[in-house]
Scaffold this motif. Structure first.
Motif, short mmCIF file in Angstrom:
data_model
loop_
_atom_site.label_atom_id
_atom_site.label_comp_id
_atom_site.label_asym_id
_atom_site.label_seq_id
_atom_site.Cartn_x
_atom_site.Cartn_y
_atom_site.Cartn_z
N ALA A 163 0.83 -1.20 0.00
CA ALA A 163 0.00 0.00 0.00
C ALA A 163 0.87 1.25 0.00
CB ALA A 163 -0.93 0.00 1.21
N ARG B 178 2.14 1.82 -3.50
CA ARG B 178 1.15 2.28 -4.48
C ARG B 178 0.63 3.68 -4.17
NH1 ARG B 178 -2.30 -2.67 -6.98
NH2 ARG B 178 -0.64 -4.23 -7.00
N GLN C 201 -2.17 5.15 -3.73
CA GLN C 201 -3.60 5.38 -3.92
C GLN C 201 -4.12 4.52 -5.06
OE1 GLN C 201 -4.53 9.37 -6.01
NE2 GLN C 201 -2.44 9.64 -5.24
N THR C 202 -5.42 4.39 -5.11
CA THR C 202 -6.07 3.69 -6.22
C THR C 202 -6.01 4.55 -7.47
OG1 THR C 202 -7.57 2.48 -4.76
CG2 THR C 202 -8.26 2.74 -7.05
N LEU D 232 -5.53 0.28 -4.45
CA LEU D 232 -4.54 0.42 -3.39
C LEU D 232 -4.45 -0.85 -2.57
CD1 LEU D 232 -2.63 2.19 -1.65
CD2 LEU D 232 -4.67 3.04 -0.46
N HIS D 233 -5.59 -1.50 -2.36
CA HIS D 233 -5.65 -2.72 -1.57
C HIS D 233 -6.29 -3.83 -2.41
CE1 HIS D 233 -5.93 0.63 1.42
NE2 HIS D 233 -5.03 -0.09 2.04
N SER E 251 -10.92 -4.01 -0.62
CA SER E 251 -11.44 -2.74 -1.15
C SER E 251 -12.85 -2.85 -1.70
CB SER E 251 -10.50 -2.22 -2.25
OG SER E 251 -10.44 -3.12 -3.34
N ARG F 267 -9.03 4.10 -0.69
CA ARG F 267 -8.45 4.59 -1.95
C ARG F 267 -7.20 5.43 -1.79
NH1 ARG F 267 -13.88 7.31 -4.00
NH2 ARG F 267 -14.32 7.34 -1.76
N ARG F 268 -6.84 5.82 -0.55
CA ARG F 268 -5.73 6.75 -0.35
C ARG F 268 -4.96 6.36 0.90
NH1 ARG F 268 -8.54 12.02 -0.87
NH2 ARG F 268 -9.12 11.54 1.27
N LEU F 269 -3.66 6.22 0.78
CA LEU F 269 -2.81 5.73 1.85
C LEU F 269 -2.83 6.62 3.09
CD1 LEU F 269 -0.48 3.84 2.89
CD2 LEU F 269 1.10 5.46 1.77
N SER G 291 2.41 9.52 -5.66
CA SER G 291 1.22 8.84 -6.19
C SER G 291 0.23 9.84 -6.77
CB SER G 291 0.56 7.97 -5.12
OG SER G 291 -0.01 8.74 -4.09
#
Length: 466
Positions: free
Chosen positions: A99, A102, A104-105, A115-116, A121, A345-347, A383
């Motif tokens: 995660a 990455r 974020q998605t 992201l996951h 997710s 969607r966001r770390l 990201s």
């Protein structure tokens, strides 16, 4: 709306170009599956009696947020349930490491790069309707003027009763038959919008391009309809993010989303732009008040919003632990703000949420969170940059596919920015942002343009003024 031919293509080449991951490694997937099986409900408040609903684009499966907005004797109470990703991501494990890599998605028209893993997710962590889910529950009491007066944050179990989308919520509100859980959203949303203008918040209202698939295998390009519900829904997230920022600042630990105030030269440039397109800017009226008075559908307003981007440069993430940074505010929001409402969607949201939970409970912020604070700003900035480039490339590609067979045709466009021999234009149908060659471009006005070339491989389109 204009559609591409069925041979429009997919985005495989683009995924390769940006080296986007195709899947998760077996150790990450195994850890995610194990986290689902070992998830526990002990120690959580039971809030399943609250009739939560989600508001997302149609078909969305990664549902971060669910809400209930109530009127009270003194104003409003907002119950905002946020997916609890920390319940599924062991610190320092394979899932956590991936995660962080990455950030974020990434959203592409032919499928997301999440992201996951989707078992989380789009499954166990997502606030899907009818399912009991682990969440971080924010309850924010707001007075009659729209200002927050009390915030309570804790872990809870929640159950969404229905998955709604923006257009259906808007239609129900317009018809006078809103879902009870969001019946008070318009009133609170309007109050929060008024306060945003008073704070000096700056909102860009440029038309958004939207890509969707169609049954023949091609792609459709259109302007995304913007409803009042979009803005009101965003205000609930902003309210929560501002409450989170205040918690962090008072505790002197956390990570904020920051943006420096605009340079005076940028504001003067915007004033000149308004003058050039013939829009009066009354003396004494601030930037936010002026922008909020514009009709976003007018060509002159589109040109002004295009130039407003000069005021919103330098956004970043600022972490701190003990000593306070020089910048703690976000000029676009008009106050201090932190990301805590989209952890699927966001770390950064996972770490910000853990800070708020610990501080409000009177506990020490976990060491794994403190250790992450130093790195997360760079991870998120990287990201964010990748996400912006991927989104722009997807739109450029569809624009090229849409226009490939229309070279030589004429279109109507709005001039957004003009230079001596070229301009940035918005073609109205299909909604395409592009460069146009020519001279004497009237900013903020409609002109005729001709499509002169399309390079599908390079994702480039060229126009000239008629």
């Amino acid at each position: 709306m204009i559609r591409t031919p069925a041979s429009g293509g997919d985005f495989g080449r683009l995924r390769t170009e940006f080296a986007l991951p195709e899947s998760f490694g077996p150790e990450v997937l195994a850890e995610a599956e194990a986290a689902v099986l070992s998830a526990r409900a002990e120690g959580r408040e039971d809030a399943t009696d609250l009739p939560f609903v989600t508001i997302d684009p149609p078909g969305a499966k990664d549902l971060d947020q669910a809400m209930v907005v109530e009127r009270t004797a003194g104003g409003f109470r907002v119950h905002y349930a946020i997916a609890d990703l920390a319940a599924f991501v062991p610190p320092g494990g394979a899932l956590d490491h991936e995660a962080r890599r990455r950030g974020q998605t990434l959203y592409l028209p032919d499928g997301n790069v999440p992201l996951h893993p989707t078992v989380l997710s789009e499954g166990a962590a997502s606030l899907l309707p009818g399912e009991i889910r682990a969440a971080v529950l924010w309850t924010i009491d707001v007075d009659a003027a729209g200002e927050p007066v009390a915030t309570h944050v804790r872990r809870a179990l929640v159950r969404s009763t229905e998955q709604l989308d923006y257009e259906s919520v808007q239609a129900s509100l317009d018809a006078g038959t809103p879902h009870p859980s969001v019946a008070a959203l318009p009133e609170l949303g309007r109050l929060r919008r008024e306060l945003a203008v008073q704070r000096g918040a700056v909102e860009l209202q440029l038309p958004e391009q939207e890509i969707s698939g169609n049954p023949d295998g091609g792609w459709a390009l259109a302007r995304r309809p913007r409803t009042a519900v979009d803005a009101w829904n965003a205000e609930i997230s902003l309210l929560t993010g501002m409450a989170a920022a205040q918690i962090m600042i008072e505790a002197r630990v956390g990570v904020l989303r920051t943006l420096p105030p605009p340079e005076p030269d940028a504001v003067e440039w915007l004033r000149r732009s308004a003058s050039v397109v013939g829009v009066a800017w009354p003396a004494g009226l601030g930037v936010s008040e002026f922008l909020s008075s514009l009709d976003p559908e007018q060509p002159s307003s589109m040109a002004i919003f295009a130039d407003t981007t000069r005021l919103l440069r330098g956004a970043g993430y600022t972490s701190f632990d003990g000593s306070m940074p020089a910048l703690t505010t976000h000029a676009g929001i008009g106050g201090a703000y932190a990301h805590v409402t989209a952890p699927i969607r966001r770390l950064v949201d996972r770490f910000g949420t853990e800070v708020c939970l610990a501080v409000t409970a009177g506990r020490e912020v976990p060491s794994w969170v403190r250790e992450a604070l130093a790195e997360v700003p760079l991870q998120m900035s990287a990201s964010d940059s990748l996400a912006a480039r991927v989104e722009r490339a997807c739109i450029d590609q569809v624009e090229a596919w849409v226009l490939a067979e229309r070279v030589g045709r004429e279109f109507t466009a709005v001039v957004l920015r003009a230079e001596e021999t070229r301009a940035e234009i918005l073609v109205e149908n299909p909604p395409v942002m592009a460069k146009c060659t020519g001279s004497n471009f009237p900013e903020g006005e409609r002109i005729g343009v001709r499509l002169t070339a399309v390079d599908v491989d390079k994702r480039k389109v060229s126009f000239e003024r008629v």
